[in-house]
Design a protein around this motif. Sequence first.
Motif, PDB file in Angstrom:
ATOM      1  N   LEU A 268     -10.194  -0.463  12.194  1.00  0.00           N
ATOM      2  CA  LEU A 268      -9.347  -0.452  11.311  1.00  0.00           C
ATOM      3  C   LEU A 268     -10.028  -1.192   9.934  1.00  0.00           C
ATOM      4  CD1 LEU A 268      -6.572   0.461   9.930  1.00  0.00           C
ATOM      5  CD2 LEU A 268      -5.731  -1.689  10.429  1.00  0.00           C
ATOM      6  N   VAL A 269     -10.560  -0.409   8.993  1.00  0.00           N
ATOM      7  CA  VAL A 269     -11.218  -1.005   7.822  1.00  0.00           C
ATOM      8  C   VAL A 269     -10.277  -2.071   7.046  1.00  0.00           C
ATOM      9  CG1 VAL A 269     -12.581  -0.590   5.666  1.00  0.00           C
ATOM     10  CG2 VAL A 269     -12.722   0.623   7.622  1.00  0.00           C
ATOM     11  N   VAL A 270     -10.718  -3.303   7.235  1.00  0.00           N
ATOM     12  CA  VAL A 270      -9.958  -4.378   6.399  1.00  0.00           C
ATOM     13  C   VAL A 270     -10.691  -4.663   4.844  1.00  0.00           C
ATOM     14  CG1 VAL A 270      -8.843  -6.804   6.176  1.00  0.00           C
ATOM     15  CG2 VAL A 270      -8.808  -5.081   8.496  1.00  0.00           C
ATOM     16  N   ALA A 271     -11.816  -4.875   5.052  1.00  0.00           N
ATOM     17  CA  ALA A 271     -12.735  -5.233   4.059  1.00  0.00           C
ATOM     18  C   ALA A 271     -13.988  -4.255   4.127  1.00  0.00           C
ATOM     19  CB  ALA A 271     -13.045  -6.716   4.234  1.00  0.00           C
ATOM     20  N   ALA A 272     -14.271  -4.420   2.965  1.00  0.00           N
ATOM     21  CA  ALA A 272     -15.812  -3.287   2.591  1.00  0.00           C
ATOM     22  C   ALA A 272     -16.893  -3.542   3.589  1.00  0.00           C
ATOM     23  CB  ALA A 272     -16.391  -3.070   1.209  1.00  0.00           C
TER      24      ALA A 272
ATOM     25  N   SER B  66      -1.941   7.071   6.208  1.00  0.00           N
ATOM     26  CA  SER B  66      -2.883   8.142   6.646  1.00  0.00           C
ATOM     27  C   SER B  66      -3.728   7.746   7.590  1.00  0.00           C
ATOM     28  CB  SER B  66      -3.363   8.664   5.447  1.00  0.00           C
ATOM     29  OG  SER B  66      -4.046   9.836   5.949  1.00  0.00           O
ATOM     30  N   GLU B  67      -4.338   6.556   7.136  1.00  0.00           N
ATOM     31  CA  GLU B  67      -5.479   6.081   8.036  1.00  0.00           C
ATOM     32  C   GLU B  67      -4.879   5.697   9.574  1.00  0.00           C
ATOM     33  OE1 GLU B  67      -8.994   2.642   8.191  1.00  0.00           O
ATOM     34  OE2 GLU B  67      -7.945   3.003   6.370  1.00  0.00           O
ATOM     35  N   PHE B  68      -3.985   5.208   9.472  1.00  0.00           N
ATOM     36  CA  PHE B  68      -3.170   4.579  10.863  1.00  0.00           C
ATOM     37  C   PHE B  68      -2.795   5.861  11.573  1.00  0.00           C
ATOM     38  CE2 PHE B  68      -2.549   1.061   8.294  1.00  0.00           C
ATOM     39  CZ  PHE B  68      -2.492   0.077   9.079  1.00  0.00           C
ATOM     40  N   LEU B  69      -2.392   6.951  11.091  1.00  0.00           N
ATOM     41  CA  LEU B  69      -2.174   8.216  11.707  1.00  0.00           C
ATOM     42  C   LEU B  69      -3.315   8.789  12.431  1.00  0.00           C
ATOM     43  CD1 LEU B  69       0.387  10.029   9.316  1.00  0.00           C
ATOM     44  CD2 LEU B  69       0.973   8.542  11.705  1.00  0.00           C
ATOM     45  N   SER B  70      -4.605   8.590  11.778  1.00  0.00           N
ATOM     46  CA  SER B  70      -5.708   9.287  12.180  1.00  0.00           C
ATOM     47  C   SER B  70      -6.254   8.686  13.318  1.00  0.00           C
ATOM     48  CB  SER B  70      -6.787   9.495  11.111  1.00  0.00           C
ATOM     49  OG  SER B  70      -6.228  10.326  10.084  1.00  0.00           O
TER      50      SER B  70
END
Length: 420
Positions: A228-232, A212-216
């Motif tokens: 792109l969030v990898v870590a907090a 989902s996040e990739f599509l957005s």
Amino acid sequence: MKNRVYAENIFTSNTAIAVYIALFAMLVLAIIVVSMLDIKKKLDFRKQNNLENAEKDSKAKKSRFPELLEFDAHHDKFEKVNDDSITLAELCEEFRNYVAKDLGLFYSIDDVRKFITSLGVSKTMILQGMSGTGKTSLAVAFGRFIQVPSTVVPVQPMWKERSDLLGYYNEFTGKFNETIILQKLYEANFSNKMFIIILDELNIARVEYYFSEFLSLLELPSTSERKLVVAAAGAPGDPKKMSHGKIILPSNVWFLGTANNDDSTFAISDKVYDRAMILNLNNRAEPFEVTKETRNISISADYFNSLVEKAMQEIELSKKGKGKIKELDNYIGNTFHITFGNRINMQINKCVPIYVACGGTEDEALDDIISKKILRKLESKSPIFVKTHSEELIAKLDEIFGQGVMVNCIDYINTLINNG
């Protein structure tokens, strides 16, 4: 007198010998000094190198991302591809011949054109069809062709979220579980190569969950916004291309998913289908002989995108074609209550020029994308209702586009009512 001369000669000879010995000793001493300096220089270099390696090892041990940090250590500069001069039509022909002659894989020229066109239209593609028709092989072969090996990632049934693709932080080890996808996305930030990531059997889990996040992010117009969030949050020792726990989702990465439609898989949602390009591979192409010399090519994402832009500048959907789409839109809207939005319109306007530049025709491009993007929405309607109006729909396609022109559309309608 003779004794005196003799004594002088002896003295002169002894002096010469002494001078020679002194010079020889000085030469030996000089050689020894130079050798010692050279040895010292080498030892200092090794010591410095060992210190640098120790520092790198220390950083890697402290970092949450040792693999990414290791990549940083060996890649200081942005790597640019030396592009071969090639057109989209030549790209299709050479790719088809290469996979046939060098890999023993056979695809129709139509399917190759659709594949290259899909790469130009969207960063996501779904290759679907019967098992054994070469879905994964086609995507892998393209990586070999452009000399950037494709990354094949088998999707797991339990995947539900972003961390299944990128990895997760292990509290026990203090390290991040770095997946091959994360490593490839990070690597892509250091180059303008074309990177192909293959999600094999992507619908064995719910695509709209884990992807989902990739599509957005891929819909954002600016690459710099695709964080792109990898870590907090960020931490000391993080890789240099990571900021506050985020990396850029680069524009030189394509996601290609293979899909099987059977009882073991999930239905792919409209959200995914609408954003991705679709390539149906239901039949194997007949083998053919390649008489020309084949080769690998060198092509960057920048050059490929420039070919796409050139096609869109030089070719556009004709007024006649636009009129046909509008007429079809009115008919299916009134009859089946189906509409398609701006996204699909944009895809059509982009697909046609690229497909024509690849060597195809406008009608072929429209037949393909209408069957996959517009008529596919009939699946959400009552099968009985669709079957009742199927002959009328086929007749309308013949009326608008010409008798028997929309081959893919008619095949899709017949398949739909037979399966329904």
